[in-house]
Scaffold this motif. Structure first.
Motif, PDB file in Angstrom:
ATOM      1  N   SER A   6      17.460  -6.006 -11.842  1.00 14.91           N
ATOM      2  CA  SER A   6      18.569  -6.938 -11.602  1.00 14.91           C
ATOM      3  C   SER A   6      19.045  -6.864 -10.158  1.00 14.91           C
ATOM      4  O   SER A   6      19.254  -7.902  -9.510  1.00 14.91           O
ATOM      5  N   VAL A   7      19.212  -5.655  -9.651  1.00 15.86           N
ATOM      6  CA  VAL A   7      19.655  -5.490  -8.266  1.00 15.86           C
ATOM      7  C   VAL A   7      18.583  -5.994  -7.306  1.00 15.86           C
ATOM      8  O   VAL A   7      18.888  -6.659  -6.307  1.00 15.86           O
ATOM      9  N   THR A   8      17.320  -5.710  -7.605  1.00 15.74           N
ATOM     10  CA  THR A   8      16.228  -6.196  -6.755  1.00 15.74           C
ATOM     11  C   THR A   8      16.195  -7.714  -6.728  1.00 15.74           C
ATOM     12  O   THR A   8      16.012  -8.327  -5.672  1.00 15.74           O
TER      13      THR A   8
ATOM     14  N   ALA B 248      17.117 -12.755  -3.891  1.00 20.96           N
ATOM     15  CA  ALA B 248      17.824 -14.033  -3.825  1.00 20.96           C
ATOM     16  C   ALA B 248      18.633 -14.127  -2.535  1.00 20.96           C
ATOM     17  O   ALA B 248      18.696 -15.194  -1.896  1.00 20.96           O
ATOM     18  N   THR B 249      19.233 -13.018  -2.130  1.00 24.27           N
ATOM     19  CA  THR B 249      19.976 -12.987  -0.871  1.00 24.27           C
ATOM     20  C   THR B 249      19.041 -13.206   0.311  1.00 24.27           C
ATOM     21  O   THR B 249      19.371 -13.944   1.243  1.00 24.27           O
ATOM     22  N   SER B 250      17.865 -12.595   0.270  1.00 27.81           N
ATOM     23  CA  SER B 250      16.929 -12.790   1.385  1.00 27.81           C
ATOM     24  C   SER B 250      16.423 -14.227   1.430  1.00 27.81           C
ATOM     25  O   SER B 250      16.228 -14.777   2.514  1.00 27.81           O
ATOM     26  N   LEU B 251      16.229 -14.853   0.263  1.00 26.85           N
ATOM     27  CA  LEU B 251      15.839 -16.266   0.252  1.00 26.85           C
ATOM     28  C   LEU B 251      16.956 -17.132   0.832  1.00 26.85           C
ATOM     29  O   LEU B 251      16.693 -18.064   1.599  1.00 26.85           O
TER      30      LEU B 251
ATOM     31  N   LEU C 106      16.924   1.774 -18.967  1.00 28.85           N
ATOM     32  CA  LEU C 106      18.149   1.359 -18.288  1.00 28.85           C
ATOM     33  C   LEU C 106      17.933   1.292 -16.785  1.00 28.85           C
ATOM     34  O   LEU C 106      18.364   0.339 -16.121  1.00 28.85           O
ATOM     35  N   ILE C 107      17.246   2.281 -16.243  1.00 27.91           N
ATOM     36  CA  ILE C 107      16.965   2.296 -14.805  1.00 27.91           C
ATOM     37  C   ILE C 107      16.118   1.085 -14.423  1.00 27.91           C
ATOM     38  O   ILE C 107      16.383   0.419 -13.416  1.00 27.91           O
TER      39      ILE C 107
ATOM     40  N   VAL D 221      13.303   2.653  -7.459  1.00 25.09           N
ATOM     41  CA  VAL D 221      13.781   2.572  -8.843  1.00 25.09           C
ATOM     42  C   VAL D 221      12.613   2.769  -9.811  1.00 25.09           C
ATOM     43  O   VAL D 221      12.747   3.458 -10.828  1.00 25.09           O
ATOM     44  N   PHE D 222      11.468   2.196  -9.495  1.00 21.71           N
ATOM     45  CA  PHE D 222      10.288   2.367 -10.334  1.00 21.71           C
ATOM     46  C   PHE D 222       9.866   3.836 -10.393  1.00 21.71           C
ATOM     47  O   PHE D 222       9.564   4.363 -11.461  1.00 21.71           O
TER      48      PHE D 222
END
Length: 105
Positions: A43-45, A50-53, A36-37, A79-80
């Motif tokens: 997904s958040v990454t 995508a926001t940085s692009l 789950l983590i 997270v990893f």
């Protein structure tokens, strides 16, 4: 949230009924937490990257793409590490110690 509810129900059941099958299911549910983590973290990454692009293509003075990408990569690494840590903790008794005891025999 569902994992925590299921663990709570199984733990309550384990206290009421002393059964080895309930302990097995508790371990199986706990082993799903690292997955789950990883899933939520990726997904958040992905959203951050995508926001940085988007910021690279549409520059903004207040928010830079490099800060956003650095934050995304840092978040992915953290997270990893959390996923690996939880995986080790939950599998230590059931997988790692048993494997070491079989190798010593």
């Amino acid at each position: 949230m569902a994992i925590l509810i299921v663990i709570g129900l199984f733990t309550t059941l384990d206290r009421v009924i002393d059964n080895k099958h309930v302990k097995f299911y508790i371990d199986e549910v706990l082993n799903e937490i690292p997955k789950l983590i990883y899933t939520l973290g990726s997904s958040v990454t992905g959203s951050m990257l995508a926001t940085s692009l988007f910021l690279v293509l549409n520059p903004n003075i207040e928010i830079t793409a490099i800060k956003t990408a650095t934050t995304a990569i840092s978040f992915a690494f953290i997270v990893f590490i959390y996923g690996c840590g939880f995986s080790y903790i939950f599998k230590r008794k059931t997988h790692i110690i048993k494997k070491q005891s079989h190798q010593n025999e």
